[in-house]
Design an enzyme around this catalytic site. Structure first.
Site, mmCIF file in Angstrom:
data_model
loop_
_atom_site.group_PDB
_atom_site.id
_atom_site.type_symbol
_atom_site.label_atom_id
_atom_site.label_comp_id
_atom_site.label_asym_id
_atom_site.label_seq_id
_atom_site.Cartn_x
_atom_site.Cartn_y
_atom_site.Cartn_z
ATOM 1 N N ASP A 85 -0.342 -8.066 2.876
ATOM 2 C CA ASP A 85 0.624 -6.691 2.557
ATOM 3 C C ASP A 85 1.090 -7.154 1.281
ATOM 4 O O ASP A 85 2.051 -7.961 1.031
ATOM 5 C CB ASP A 85 1.615 -6.780 3.496
ATOM 6 C CG ASP A 85 2.679 -5.474 3.381
ATOM 7 O OD1 ASP A 85 2.238 -4.490 3.036
ATOM 8 O OD2 ASP A 85 3.710 -5.832 3.855
ATOM 9 N N ASP A 87 7.110 -8.105 6.627
ATOM 10 C CA ASP A 87 5.961 -8.164 5.801
ATOM 11 C C ASP A 87 4.796 -8.785 6.385
ATOM 12 O O ASP A 87 3.569 -8.698 6.257
ATOM 13 C CB ASP A 87 6.184 -8.805 4.454
ATOM 14 C CG ASP A 87 7.283 -8.040 3.753
ATOM 15 O OD1 ASP A 87 7.037 -6.915 3.143
ATOM 16 O OD2 ASP A 87 8.526 -8.438 3.643
ATOM 17 N N GLU A 116 -3.824 -4.251 2.124
ATOM 18 C CA GLU A 116 -3.374 -2.993 2.279
ATOM 19 C C GLU A 116 -3.350 -2.269 0.785
ATOM 20 O O GLU A 116 -2.955 -2.764 0.009
ATOM 21 C CB GLU A 116 -1.914 -3.061 2.831
ATOM 22 C CG GLU A 116 -1.218 -1.582 2.893
ATOM 23 C CD GLU A 116 -0.071 -1.402 3.585
ATOM 24 O OE1 GLU A 116 0.449 -0.242 3.704
ATOM 25 O OE2 GLU A 116 0.456 -1.965 4.083
#
Length: 165
Positions: free
Chosen positions: A7, A140, A67
């Protein structure tokens, strides 16, 4: 198969590693990289790159899932995240790892069944899918685990559909 989910961000990069054997998912590790907030962007990116290289060398993933930035109203934020994403892609490429990128909506859909699921719903699904007592922290890292789970789901679906050929 060992999957590293990432992420990306310039303030915090979450990462999570899962092992996928048949339909069983197991947690290998997770955490986050937090470069000094006062550092200029190039130094933060260097910190992130070095940290991701260490993560890759420690966990030895087979594949990496990242992502993609979401550009809705805050283009400046999306561009900054894109820089961190590029660093993640570079770290993986320098280790000859296959990388797949997923949009936030795809991750939500693969993990929860709904592309509009809330952050809390996704984190709870991560907890359930990995059979954990608590939601992984920091957030996260939980998000990065969702990216890894999404990749596993995507690969499993691709394998099922290719068997019909």
């Amino acid at each position: 198969m060992r999957i590293l989910g990432i992420d990306p961000g310039t303030m915090v990069v979450g990462y999570g590693v899962i092992e996928a054997a048949d339909d069983e998912l197991s947690l290998i590790g997770f955490s986050s990289l937090t470069p000094p907030a006062s550092a200029p962007i190039p130094q933060r990116l260097a910190y992130i790159y070095k940290g991701l290289v260490e993560v890759i060398e420690l966990y030895q993933p087979d594949e990496v899932a990242v992502e993609s930035p979401f550009a809705d109203k805050n283009i400046k934020s999306a561009l900054a995240i894109g820089k961190a994403q590029a660093v993640a892609l570079l770290a993986a490429a320098n280790h000859s790892l296959s990388v797949t990128e997923y949009s936030p909506a795809c991750i939500k859909s693969r993990v929860s069944g709904s592309g509009t699921a809330s952050k809390e719903q996704i984190q709870e699904m991560v907890r359930l899918l990995l059979n954990l007592a608590e939601i992984p922290q920091p957030n996260d890292a939980a998000d990065a685990l969702a990216v890894a789970i999404c990749h596993h789901s995507h690969r499993a679906f691709a394998n099922i559909t290719s068997q019909g050929d």
